[in-house]
Design a protein around this motif. Structure first.
Motif, PDB file in Angstrom:
ATOM      1  N   CYS A 115       0.977  -0.971   0.023  1.00 32.26           N
ATOM      2  CA  CYS A 115      -0.346  -0.116   0.088  1.00 32.26           C
ATOM      3  C   CYS A 115       0.341   0.975  -0.596  1.00 32.26           C
ATOM      4  CB  CYS A 115      -1.310  -0.151   1.087  1.00 32.26           C
ATOM      5  SG  CYS A 115      -1.777  -1.727   1.536  1.00 32.26           S
ATOM      6  N   GLY A 116       0.731   2.218  -1.154  1.00 36.09           N
ATOM      7  CA  GLY A 116       1.670   3.114  -1.331  1.00 36.09           C
ATOM      8  C   GLY A 116       0.649   4.303  -1.301  1.00 36.09           C
ATOM      9  N   ARG A 117       1.074   5.541  -1.538  1.00 37.31           N
ATOM     10  CA  ARG A 117       0.583   6.602  -1.777  1.00 37.31           C
ATOM     11  C   ARG A 117      -0.737   6.563  -3.157  1.00 37.31           C
ATOM     12  NH1 ARG A 117       0.392  12.006   0.096  1.00 37.31           N
ATOM     13  NH2 ARG A 117      -0.045  13.977  -1.068  1.00 37.31           N
ATOM     14  N   ASP A 118      -2.050   6.625  -3.186  1.00 39.71           N
ATOM     15  CA  ASP A 118      -2.410   6.697  -4.201  1.00 39.71           C
ATOM     16  C   ASP A 118      -2.316   5.749  -5.286  1.00 39.71           C
ATOM     17  OD1 ASP A 118      -3.291   9.492  -3.718  1.00 39.71           O
ATOM     18  OD2 ASP A 118      -2.056  10.508  -4.647  1.00 39.71           O
ATOM     19  N   GLU A 119      -1.726   4.383  -4.316  1.00 40.27           N
ATOM     20  CA  GLU A 119      -1.652   2.966  -5.220  1.00 40.27           C
ATOM     21  C   GLU A 119      -1.809   2.039  -4.187  1.00 40.27           C
ATOM     22  OE1 GLU A 119       1.168   2.772  -8.304  1.00 40.27           O
ATOM     23  OE2 GLU A 119       2.723   3.976  -6.937  1.00 40.27           O
ATOM     24  N   VAL A 120      -2.104   0.619  -4.494  1.00 35.57           N
ATOM     25  CA  VAL A 120      -1.919  -0.136  -4.091  1.00 35.57           C
ATOM     26  C   VAL A 120      -1.624  -1.428  -5.101  1.00 35.57           C
ATOM     27  CG1 VAL A 120      -3.676  -2.128  -2.417  1.00 35.57           C
ATOM     28  CG2 VAL A 120      -3.859   0.308  -2.145  1.00 35.57           C
ATOM     29  N   ILE A 121      -0.706  -1.826  -4.425  1.00 38.14           N
ATOM     30  CA  ILE A 121      -0.423  -3.334  -5.617  1.00 38.14           C
ATOM     31  C   ILE A 121      -0.797  -4.699  -4.353  1.00 38.14           C
ATOM     32  CG2 ILE A 121       1.205  -5.012  -6.283  1.00 38.14           C
ATOM     33  CD1 ILE A 121       2.873  -2.600  -6.741  1.00 38.14           C
ATOM     34  N   GLU A 122      -1.817  -5.394  -5.074  1.00 39.42           N
ATOM     35  CA  GLU A 122      -2.261  -7.058  -4.622  1.00 39.42           C
ATOM     36  C   GLU A 122      -1.657  -8.147  -5.456  1.00 39.42           C
ATOM     37  OE1 GLU A 122      -6.467  -8.996  -2.409  1.00 39.42           O
ATOM     38  OE2 GLU A 122      -6.509  -6.668  -3.494  1.00 39.42           O
ATOM     39  N   ILE A 123      -0.754  -9.072  -4.760  1.00 34.51           N
ATOM     40  CA  ILE A 123      -0.578 -10.060  -5.078  1.00 34.51           C
ATOM     41  C   ILE A 123      -1.883 -11.252  -3.903  1.00 34.51           C
ATOM     42  CG2 ILE A 123       1.205 -12.102  -5.680  1.00 34.51           C
ATOM     43  CD1 ILE A 123       3.141  -9.912  -5.549  1.00 34.51           C
ATOM     44  N   ARG A 124      -2.231 -12.504  -4.550  1.00 35.78           N
ATOM     45  CA  ARG A 124      -3.031 -13.733  -4.046  1.00 35.78           C
ATOM     46  C   ARG A 124      -3.340 -14.737  -5.019  1.00 35.78           C
ATOM     47  NH1 ARG A 124      -8.764 -14.246  -5.004  1.00 35.78           N
ATOM     48  NH2 ARG A 124     -10.201 -14.900  -2.982  1.00 35.78           N
ATOM     49  N   HIS A 125      -2.841 -15.540  -4.141  1.00 33.05           N
ATOM     50  CA  HIS A 125      -3.515 -16.531  -4.258  1.00 33.05           C
ATOM     51  C   HIS A 125      -4.270 -17.365  -3.588  1.00 33.05           C
ATOM     52  CE1 HIS A 125      -2.989 -21.189  -4.084  1.00 33.05           C
ATOM     53  NE2 HIS A 125      -2.665 -21.098  -5.128  1.00 33.05           N
ATOM     54  N   SER A 126      -5.794 -18.122  -4.637  1.00 36.55           N
ATOM     55  CA  SER A 126      -6.690 -19.144  -3.670  1.00 36.55           C
ATOM     56  C   SER A 126      -6.619 -20.176  -4.279  1.00 36.55           C
ATOM     57  CB  SER A 126      -8.359 -18.144  -4.577  1.00 36.55           C
ATOM     58  OG  SER A 126      -9.132 -18.836  -4.083  1.00 36.55           O
ATOM     59  N   ALA A 127      -6.739 -20.927  -3.461  1.00 38.13           N
ATOM     60  CA  ALA A 127      -6.729 -22.481  -3.325  1.00 38.13           C
ATOM     61  C   ALA A 127      -8.150 -22.988  -3.648  1.00 38.13           C
ATOM     62  CB  ALA A 127      -6.391 -23.281  -1.786  1.00 38.13           C
ATOM     63  N   GLN A 128      -8.349 -23.627  -4.696  1.00 35.04           N
ATOM     64  CA  GLN A 128      -9.941 -24.341  -4.866  1.00 35.04           C
ATOM     65  C   GLN A 128     -10.265 -25.413  -4.586  1.00 35.04           C
ATOM     66  OE1 GLN A 128     -12.449 -22.248  -6.378  1.00 35.04           O
ATOM     67  NE2 GLN A 128     -10.303 -20.643  -6.536  1.00 35.04           N
ATOM     68  N   SER A 129      -9.361 -25.818  -3.858  1.00 29.45           N
ATOM     69  CA  SER A 129      -9.229 -27.553  -3.283  1.00 29.45           C
ATOM     70  C   SER A 129      -8.435 -28.255  -2.890  1.00 29.45           C
ATOM     71  CB  SER A 129     -10.136 -28.420  -4.497  1.00 29.45           C
ATOM     72  OG  SER A 129      -8.958 -28.241  -5.353  1.00 29.45           O
ATOM     73  N   ARG A 130      -7.979 -28.811  -1.511  1.00 32.37           N
ATOM     74  CA  ARG A 130      -6.987 -29.946  -1.412  1.00 32.37           C
ATOM     75  C   ARG A 130      -6.396 -29.743  -1.977  1.00 32.37           C
ATOM     76  NH1 ARG A 130     -11.439 -29.759   2.621  1.00 32.37           N
ATOM     77  NH2 ARG A 130     -10.915 -28.318   4.813  1.00 32.37           N
ATOM     78  N   GLU A 131      -6.723 -30.193  -3.098  1.00 25.97           N
ATOM     79  CA  GLU A 131      -5.917 -31.914  -4.111  1.00 25.97           C
ATOM     80  C   GLU A 131      -4.840 -30.523  -4.781  1.00 25.97           C
ATOM     81  OE1 GLU A 131      -6.241 -33.026  -8.427  1.00 25.97           O
ATOM     82  OE2 GLU A 131      -8.433 -33.656  -7.255  1.00 25.97           O
ATOM     83  N   VAL A 132      -4.723 -29.492  -4.357  1.00 23.63           N
ATOM     84  CA  VAL A 132      -3.853 -28.685  -4.582  1.00 23.63           C
ATOM     85  C   VAL A 132      -2.447 -28.887  -4.265  1.00 23.63           C
ATOM     86  CG1 VAL A 132      -4.884 -26.764  -7.001  1.00 23.63           C
ATOM     87  CG2 VAL A 132      -4.205 -26.421  -3.806  1.00 23.63           C
ATOM     88  N   PHE A 133      -2.713 -29.328  -2.697  1.00 25.94           N
ATOM     89  CA  PHE A 133      -1.648 -29.853  -1.482  1.00 25.94           C
ATOM     90  C   PHE A 133      -0.894 -30.443  -2.260  1.00 25.94           C
ATOM     91  CE2 PHE A 133      -4.506 -26.613   0.170  1.00 25.94           C
ATOM     92  CZ  PHE A 133      -4.085 -24.991  -0.071  1.00 25.94           C
TER      93      PHE A 133
END
Length: 253
Positions: A206-224
């Motif tokens: 979170c910076g001045r006037d801008e936000v960079i978001e890096i996100r990961h979502s696991a849809q099932s336990r199979e990926v693990f």
């Protein structure tokens, strides 16, 4: 054929790993470890690893931190490589895991997903480039049955950011008693527990006037589960004692 013993075989992740291995030609689960000792699949199940007298090439552990010491005792006695996917270890257990890696191959990761481990590299780059000018906040979400908070994955992400920042960052887990402006040199870590969320992790710069978001979502336990089996194949092949992680598996691929 790779012979796997599965610690935590009757848990959620254990059942997913059992299903994945059943559809693979190059791996076979030859034994399971579970405190209740209940047999739910076509392999024998033991309440104590030391009751197992058969042979296995590697152990996958998706159980509970309370089982770690007994499992390490078994692995050291039998010189068996172990993939530790369980999270929430205390400092003494982490030290024991590190010590065991001097004698046997040990794989340990707070998250077995390929995507999360690629995300770590992105975070290191962001932290180096953005440096002092951006505040860092991490939000993780999991199901309401998860025991540890913050998640092992959230701490992995925080460590990746911290090691690349130009300052020594402080982890802050709770702000409800702090009546002050946010200090510059901290990484905020928040945990959400609810429903059946498999796992979501967001890192915000979170910076001045801008936000960079890096996100990961696991849809099932199979990926693990897939990551754990890949790690077992890697560890059984590498032979040499040492402490390995998913970056080593990615490099081998």
């Amino acid at each position: 054929m790779l012979r796997i013993a599965l610690s935590g075989c009757n848990g959620r992740m254990g059942r997913v790993i059992t299903d994945i291995c059943a559809h693979k030609d190059n791996v076979k689960i030859v034994a399971g470890f579970d405190l209740a000792g209940q047999k739910l699949a076509d392999f024998p199940v033991y309440a104590d690893p030391h009751e197992f007298t058969g042979a296995c090439d590697v152990i996958i552990d998706f159980s509970n931190v309370s089982s770690t010491d007994s499992l390490l005792d078994y692995c050291l006695k039998n010189k068996t490589p172990v993939v530790i996917c369980t999270t929430g270890h205390d400092e003494a257990q982490l030290a024991r895991i590190a010590a065991a890696s001097a004698e046997i191959p040990v794989f340990r990761s707070g998250n077995m997903s390929l995507g999360i481990n690629l995300m770590l590299d992105l975070l290191r780059k962001c932290a180096k480039v953005l440096g002092e000018g951006f505040d860092v906040e991490i939000v993780e979400k999991h199901h309401n049955q998860k025991l540890d908070a913050p998640s092992g994955t959230a701490l992995m992400l925080a460590d990746a950011v911290k090691e690349s920042l130009p300052y020594e960052a402080e982890y802050v887990y709770d702000r409800h008693e702090r009546r002050e402006k946010r200090p510059a040199h901290e990484i905020g870590i928040s945990a959400v527990r609810g429903g059946t969320i498999v796992g979501e992790h967001s890192v915000l710069f979170c910076g001045r006037d801008e936000v960079i978001e890096i996100r990961h979502s696991a849809q099932s336990r199979e990926v693990f589960a897939v990551g754990a089996v890949n790690a077992a194949v890697f560890l059984a092949a590498c032979k040499a004692p040492g402490l390995y992680n998913m970056q080593d598996v990615i490099a081998s691929l």
